[in-house]
Scaffold this motif. Structure first.
Motif, PDB file in Angstrom:
ATOM      1  N   GLY A  13       0.832  -1.202   0.000  1.00 14.99           N
ATOM      2  CA  GLY A  13       0.000   0.000   0.000  1.00 14.99           C
ATOM      3  C   GLY A  13       0.859   1.241   0.000  1.00 14.99           C
ATOM      4  N   ARG A  14       0.558   2.136   0.881  1.00 16.57           N
ATOM      5  CA  ARG A  14       1.317   3.382   0.999  1.00 16.57           C
ATOM      6  C   ARG A  14       2.718   3.067   1.531  1.00 16.57           C
ATOM      7  NH1 ARG A  14       0.338   8.763   0.572  1.00 16.57           N
ATOM      8  NH2 ARG A  14       1.333  10.140   2.076  1.00 16.57           N
ATOM      9  N   VAL A  15       3.723   3.677   0.944  1.00 17.39           N
ATOM     10  CA  VAL A  15       5.110   3.460   1.316  1.00 17.39           C
ATOM     11  C   VAL A  15       5.553   4.552   2.285  1.00 17.39           C
ATOM     12  CG1 VAL A  15       7.478   3.408   0.435  1.00 17.39           C
ATOM     13  CG2 VAL A  15       5.646   2.316  -0.859  1.00 17.39           C
ATOM     14  N   THR A  16       6.285   4.142   3.340  1.00 16.46           N
ATOM     15  CA  THR A  16       6.836   5.086   4.303  1.00 16.46           C
ATOM     16  C   THR A  16       8.339   5.206   4.085  1.00 16.46           C
ATOM     17  OG1 THR A  16       5.161   4.517   5.950  1.00 16.46           O
ATOM     18  CG2 THR A  16       7.161   5.596   6.759  1.00 16.46           C
ATOM     19  N   LEU A  17       8.817   6.429   3.958  1.00 13.49           N
ATOM     20  CA  LEU A  17      10.250   6.702   3.839  1.00 13.49           C
ATOM     21  C   LEU A  17      10.721   7.288   5.165  1.00 13.49           C
ATOM     22  CD1 LEU A  17      10.278   8.385   0.310  1.00 13.49           C
ATOM     23  CD2 LEU A  17      10.664   5.967   0.873  1.00 13.49           C
TER      24      LEU A  17
END
Length: 97
Positions: A13-17
């Motif tokens: 899903g949404r990627v966290t950096l």
């Protein structure tokens, strides 16, 4: 990059950096403006006190060595420790580079 991760891990899903920046406001502002529409951004070390970071580094037991430098007075291969931090701060540099 991120595209490769998405292709290899279906359903991501949404990627966290996550960034290790300590205090570079202009870099954080650029990342927030450019990347936050597509990614979740985290800065777990933002404005962390240097003494606490040094304590954590020492407690980890990880030997930290300078791998590159453009600064007189700091040598490649030199171990980063409290003494080095004090020395570079005395030269007017950021103790955590």
């Amino acid at each position: 990059g991120i595209g490769l991760i998405r292709r290899r891990v279906p359903g991501v899903g949404r990627v966290t950096l996550v960034f290790g920046d300590l205090h570079l406001d202009h870099i954080r502002e650029w990342r927030d403006a450019e990347m936050s529409p597509r990614y979740e951004l985290e800065y777990p070390l933002w404005r962390a006190p240097y003494d606490g970071l040094m304590d954590d580094l020492e407690a980890s037991g990880i030997r930290t060595v300078v791998s590159a430098t453009t600064v007189d007075g700091v040598g490649v291969g030199e171990v980063y420790d409290r003494a080095m931090r004090a020395r570079v701060e005395a030269l007017g540099m950021d103790g955590f580079g």
